[in-house]
Motif scaffolding. Structure first.
Motif, PDB file in Angstrom:
ATOM      1  N   LEU A  64       1.128  -1.139  -0.284  1.00  0.00           N
ATOM      2  CA  LEU A  64       0.266  -0.294  -0.341  1.00  0.00           C
ATOM      3  C   LEU A  64       0.759   1.277   0.365  1.00  0.00           C
ATOM      4  O   LEU A  64       0.339   2.406  -0.481  1.00  0.00           O
ATOM      5  CB  LEU A  64      -0.663   0.036   0.967  1.00  0.00           C
ATOM      6  N   GLU A  65       1.988   1.750   1.057  1.00  0.00           N
ATOM      7  CA  GLU A  65       3.192   3.191   0.860  1.00  0.00           C
ATOM      8  C   GLU A  65       3.582   2.603  -0.414  1.00  0.00           C
ATOM      9  O   GLU A  65       3.847   4.136  -0.543  1.00  0.00           O
ATOM     10  CB  GLU A  65       3.966   2.413   1.853  1.00  0.00           C
ATOM     11  N   ALA A  66       3.233   1.609  -1.207  1.00  0.00           N
ATOM     12  CA  ALA A  66       4.201   2.623  -2.546  1.00  0.00           C
ATOM     13  C   ALA A  66       2.917   2.601  -3.804  1.00  0.00           C
ATOM     14  O   ALA A  66       3.154   3.546  -5.062  1.00  0.00           O
ATOM     15  CB  ALA A  66       4.515   0.996  -3.406  1.00  0.00           C
ATOM     16  N   ALA A  67       1.260   2.477  -3.753  1.00  0.00           N
ATOM     17  CA  ALA A  67       0.508   3.408  -4.147  1.00  0.00           C
ATOM     18  C   ALA A  67       0.626   4.548  -4.548  1.00  0.00           C
ATOM     19  O   ALA A  67       1.017   5.157  -3.723  1.00  0.00           O
ATOM     20  CB  ALA A  67      -0.622   2.568  -3.829  1.00  0.00           C
ATOM     21  N   ASP A  68       0.536   5.374  -6.021  1.00  0.00           N
ATOM     22  CA  ASP A  68       0.271   6.601  -5.746  1.00  0.00           C
ATOM     23  C   ASP A  68      -1.223   6.990  -5.870  1.00  0.00           C
ATOM     24  O   ASP A  68      -1.104   8.157  -4.601  1.00  0.00           O
ATOM     25  CB  ASP A  68       0.227   7.463  -7.545  1.00  0.00           C
ATOM     26  N   VAL A  69      -2.382   6.643  -5.708  1.00  0.00           N
ATOM     27  CA  VAL A  69      -3.759   7.050  -5.358  1.00  0.00           C
ATOM     28  C   VAL A  69      -4.104   4.978  -4.606  1.00  0.00           C
ATOM     29  O   VAL A  69      -4.004   4.334  -5.175  1.00  0.00           O
ATOM     30  CB  VAL A  69      -4.520   7.296  -6.292  1.00  0.00           C
ATOM     31  N   VAL A  70      -4.656   5.578  -3.725  1.00  0.00           N
ATOM     32  CA  VAL A  70      -5.581   4.593  -2.619  1.00  0.00           C
ATOM     33  C   VAL A  70      -7.050   4.848  -2.744  1.00  0.00           C
ATOM     34  O   VAL A  70      -7.248   6.253  -2.189  1.00  0.00           O
ATOM     35  CB  VAL A  70      -4.875   3.436  -1.348  1.00  0.00           C
ATOM     36  N   ARG A 211       6.659  12.393   9.506  1.00  0.00           N
ATOM     37  CA  ARG A 211       6.635  11.865   8.937  1.00  0.00           C
ATOM     38  C   ARG A 211       5.565  12.429   7.052  1.00  0.00           C
ATOM     39  O   ARG A 211       5.808  12.310   6.226  1.00  0.00           O
ATOM     40  CB  ARG A 211       5.519  10.858   8.603  1.00  0.00           C
ATOM     41  N   GLY A 212       4.871  13.722   7.536  1.00  0.00           N
ATOM     42  CA  GLY A 212       4.747  14.620   6.418  1.00  0.00           C
ATOM     43  C   GLY A 212       3.367  14.715   5.899  1.00  0.00           C
ATOM     44  O   GLY A 212       3.363  14.360   5.122  1.00  0.00           O
ATOM     45  N   GLY A 213       2.762  14.126   6.642  1.00  0.00           N
ATOM     46  CA  GLY A 213       2.025  12.659   5.936  1.00  0.00           C
ATOM     47  C   GLY A 213       0.716  12.164   7.211  1.00  0.00           C
ATOM     48  O   GLY A 213       0.418  12.919   8.501  1.00  0.00           O
ATOM     49  N   TRP A 214      -0.157  11.757   6.465  1.00  0.00           N
ATOM     50  CA  TRP A 214      -1.499  11.368   7.828  1.00  0.00           C
ATOM     51  C   TRP A 214      -2.012   9.398   7.606  1.00  0.00           C
ATOM     52  O   TRP A 214      -1.704   8.830   6.723  1.00  0.00           O
ATOM     53  CB  TRP A 214      -3.348  11.227   6.789  1.00  0.00           C
ATOM     54  N   VAL A 215      -0.900   9.602   9.059  1.00  0.00           N
ATOM     55  CA  VAL A 215      -0.637   7.528   8.734  1.00  0.00           C
ATOM     56  C   VAL A 215      -2.175   7.373   9.099  1.00  0.00           C
ATOM     57  O   VAL A 215      -3.427   8.216  10.154  1.00  0.00           O
ATOM     58  CB  VAL A 215      -0.327   7.977  10.796  1.00  0.00           C
ATOM     59  N   VAL A 216      -1.922   6.273   8.849  1.00  0.00           N
ATOM     60  CA  VAL A 216      -3.505   5.632   8.914  1.00  0.00           C
ATOM     61  C   VAL A 216      -3.992   4.807   9.802  1.00  0.00           C
ATOM     62  O   VAL A 216      -2.936   3.430  10.209  1.00  0.00           O
ATOM     63  CB  VAL A 216      -3.511   4.432   7.050  1.00  0.00           C
ATOM     64  N   ALA A 232       1.293   7.192   4.908  1.00  0.00           N
ATOM     65  CA  ALA A 232       1.227   7.816   5.500  1.00  0.00           C
ATOM     66  C   ALA A 232       0.883   9.216   4.620  1.00  0.00           C
ATOM     67  O   ALA A 232       2.012   9.593   3.878  1.00  0.00           O
ATOM     68  CB  ALA A 232       2.577   8.999   6.459  1.00  0.00           C
ATOM     69  N   PRO A 233      -0.027   8.846   3.956  1.00  0.00           N
ATOM     70  CA  PRO A 233      -0.664   9.764   2.362  1.00  0.00           C
ATOM     71  C   PRO A 233      -0.532  11.688   2.885  1.00  0.00           C
ATOM     72  O   PRO A 233      -0.852  12.105   4.109  1.00  0.00           O
ATOM     73  CB  PRO A 233      -2.062   9.252   2.676  1.00  0.00           C
ATOM     74  N   ALA A 234      -0.133  12.132   1.644  1.00  0.00           N
ATOM     75  CA  ALA A 234       0.508  13.390   2.092  1.00  0.00           C
ATOM     76  C   ALA A 234      -1.033  13.953   2.268  1.00  0.00           C
ATOM     77  O   ALA A 234      -1.344  15.068   2.558  1.00  0.00           O
ATOM     78  CB  ALA A 234       1.582  13.863   1.302  1.00  0.00           C
ATOM     79  N   THR A 235      -1.912  13.579   1.265  1.00  0.00           N
ATOM     80  CA  THR A 235      -3.124  14.514   1.004  1.00  0.00           C
ATOM     81  C   THR A 235      -4.272  13.659   1.084  1.00  0.00           C
ATOM     82  O   THR A 235      -4.257  12.052   1.469  1.00  0.00           O
ATOM     83  CB  THR A 235      -3.302  14.858  -0.483  1.00  0.00           C
ATOM     84  N   TRP A 307      -5.411   9.225  -0.901  1.00  0.00           N
ATOM     85  CA  TRP A 307      -5.886   8.641  -0.376  1.00  0.00           C
ATOM     86  C   TRP A 307      -7.089   9.085  -0.541  1.00  0.00           C
ATOM     87  O   TRP A 307      -7.529  10.149  -0.167  1.00  0.00           O
ATOM     88  CB  TRP A 307      -6.668   8.026   0.924  1.00  0.00           C
ATOM     89  N   VAL A 308      -8.145   8.303  -1.433  1.00  0.00           N
ATOM     90  CA  VAL A 308      -9.656   9.127  -1.724  1.00  0.00           C
ATOM     91  C   VAL A 308     -10.607   8.287  -1.101  1.00  0.00           C
ATOM     92  O   VAL A 308     -10.922   7.063  -1.432  1.00  0.00           O
ATOM     93  CB  VAL A 308     -10.392   9.092  -2.636  1.00  0.00           C
ATOM     94  N   VAL A 309     -11.093   8.750   0.003  1.00  0.00           N
ATOM     95  CA  VAL A 309     -11.940   8.224   1.043  1.00  0.00           C
ATOM     96  C   VAL A 309     -13.718   8.081   0.083  1.00  0.00           C
ATOM     97  O   VAL A 309     -14.315   9.533   0.602  1.00  0.00           O
ATOM     98  CB  VAL A 309     -12.206   8.475   2.486  1.00  0.00           C
ATOM     99  N   PHE A 310     -14.592   7.373  -0.412  1.00  0.00           N
ATOM    100  CA  PHE A 310     -15.528   7.433  -0.744  1.00  0.00           C
ATOM    101  C   PHE A 310     -16.684   7.480   0.525  1.00  0.00           C
ATOM    102  O   PHE A 310     -17.099   6.333   1.097  1.00  0.00           O
ATOM    103  CB  PHE A 310     -16.454   6.853  -1.647  1.00  0.00           C
ATOM    104  N   VAL A 311     -17.386   8.447   0.827  1.00  0.00           N
ATOM    105  CA  VAL A 311     -18.536   8.605   1.586  1.00  0.00           C
ATOM    106  C   VAL A 311     -19.790   8.697   0.840  1.00  0.00           C
ATOM    107  O   VAL A 311     -19.719   9.420   0.217  1.00  0.00           O
ATOM    108  CB  VAL A 311     -18.019   9.414   2.811  1.00  0.00           C
TER     109      VAL A 311
END
Length: 314
Positions: A64-70, A211-216, A232-235, A307-311
């Motif tokens: 997962l850490e290597a993905a550009d978008v999750v 880490r400059g990101g959001w720990v999941v 730890a996605p930046a966005t 990371w894009v979370v659909f709600v």
């Protein structure tokens, strides 16, 4: 479907028995005919999309850490599943790999002939996958690309070797998401964490300046992708979308939620320890998604993983 392919598909269905809830059967693990490869080399601009299991028995995930978008979507029983998209680098291993959903086909239309790695799909969905503008690569089409981890229980033990599907990472130009990256906008509100809840799953994103990101964290447990410390996605984008009941269902009769990613609506963009109100727009399936501030200006993402979370929209 040809008789020979149908027989192979039935065999695969038995071997990949899966549970959306982690203990039942998945929809159906038969796979479609392989979509003909494009005439241009796939690596020239086609990203790899992998459907990844996200029930507790599937964690920690790998790659997962290597993905550009999750992308995070709701599935049957109020649970969640991930789609990881790779373009700038390919990890050695990704998984556990699970089945595709109808919503994936609309979401993937934004990319040019993406490669889709998945364990199978509900049998009525197979013709749609076969006709979609993508290269379907389930295990019966690319057996050498997958392996079983004997240290895990099925169905949470199927792993992909991306290098067996793509000779190299296609590069950032394959990420035709519509996202724009740049300096942080002005405004916003300070945010140390944000929790998103589904009926039977939850995600918490906690800002880490180090880490400059959001720990999941998933269901209250920090993510650790196979000892690598976790993504730890930046966005992080919380995207409010229409979610309806689809005509497809799993083996237990639970209907699959259909996540509509074409249209427009509200969003929250988390970056640099702040939360920004936003509006999203994706006018057609072939288009990417743009994000704007309430004043209409483009809202840039922080460089790095998204990371894009659909709600469900209110």
């Amino acid at each position: 479907m040809a008789p020979t392919v149908a027989l192979l598909a039935v065999a695969l269905s038995a071997s990949l028995a899966a549970g959306c809830t982690g203990h039942g059967r998945d929809d159906d693990h038969r796979a479609p005919h392989r979509t003909p490869a494009p005439t241009a080399p796939t690596a020239a601009g086609s990203p790899l999309a992998v459907k990844i299991d996200n029930v507790p028995a599937a964690r920690p995930q790998t790659g997962l850490e290597a993905a550009d978008v999750v992308y995070v979507e709701q599935v049957e029983g109020g649970l969640s599943r991930l789609m990881a998209v790779y373009a700038t680098r390919l990890p050695r291993t990704v998984g556990p790999v699970r089945s595709a959903r109808e919503s994936d086909l609309e979401l993937l239309r934004q990319f040019r002939m993406p490669v889709l790695a998945f364990s199978g799909a509900q049998h009525r969905l197979l013709p749609l996958i076969d006709r979609a503008p993508l290269r379907a690569e389930p295990p019966d089409e690319a057996p050498g690309a997958y392996r079983r981890d004997t240290g895990r229980a099925a169905p949470h033990n199927l792993y992909l070797r991306p290098a067996a599907l793509l000779p190299s990472a296609p590069g950032g130009t394959a990420l035709t998401t519509g996202f724009r990256y740049g300096p942080a906008p002005s405004g916003g509100t300070s945010a140390s964490s944000r929790t998103v809840r589904y009926p039977a799953a939850r995600f918490t994103f906690t800002w880490s300046a180090g880490r400059g990101g959001w720990v999941v964290a998933m269901d209250g447990t920090p993510t650790d992708t196979a000892g690598r410390g976790g993504p730890a996605p930046a966005t992080v984008v919380v995207q409010h979308v229409r979610i309806r009941t689809s005509r497809y269902h799993d083996a237990l009769g639970n209907h699959t939620p259909y996540t509509r990613t074409v249209g427009s609506g509200r969003a929250e963009v988390l970056r640099d320890g702040r939360s920004f109100d936003a509006l999203w727009s994706r006018p057609t399936a072939a288009a990417g998604t743009t994000f704007t501030a309430p004043d209409g200006s483009r809202l840039d993402f922080a460089p790095g993983q998204v990371w894009v979370v659909f709600v469900p929209a209110a």
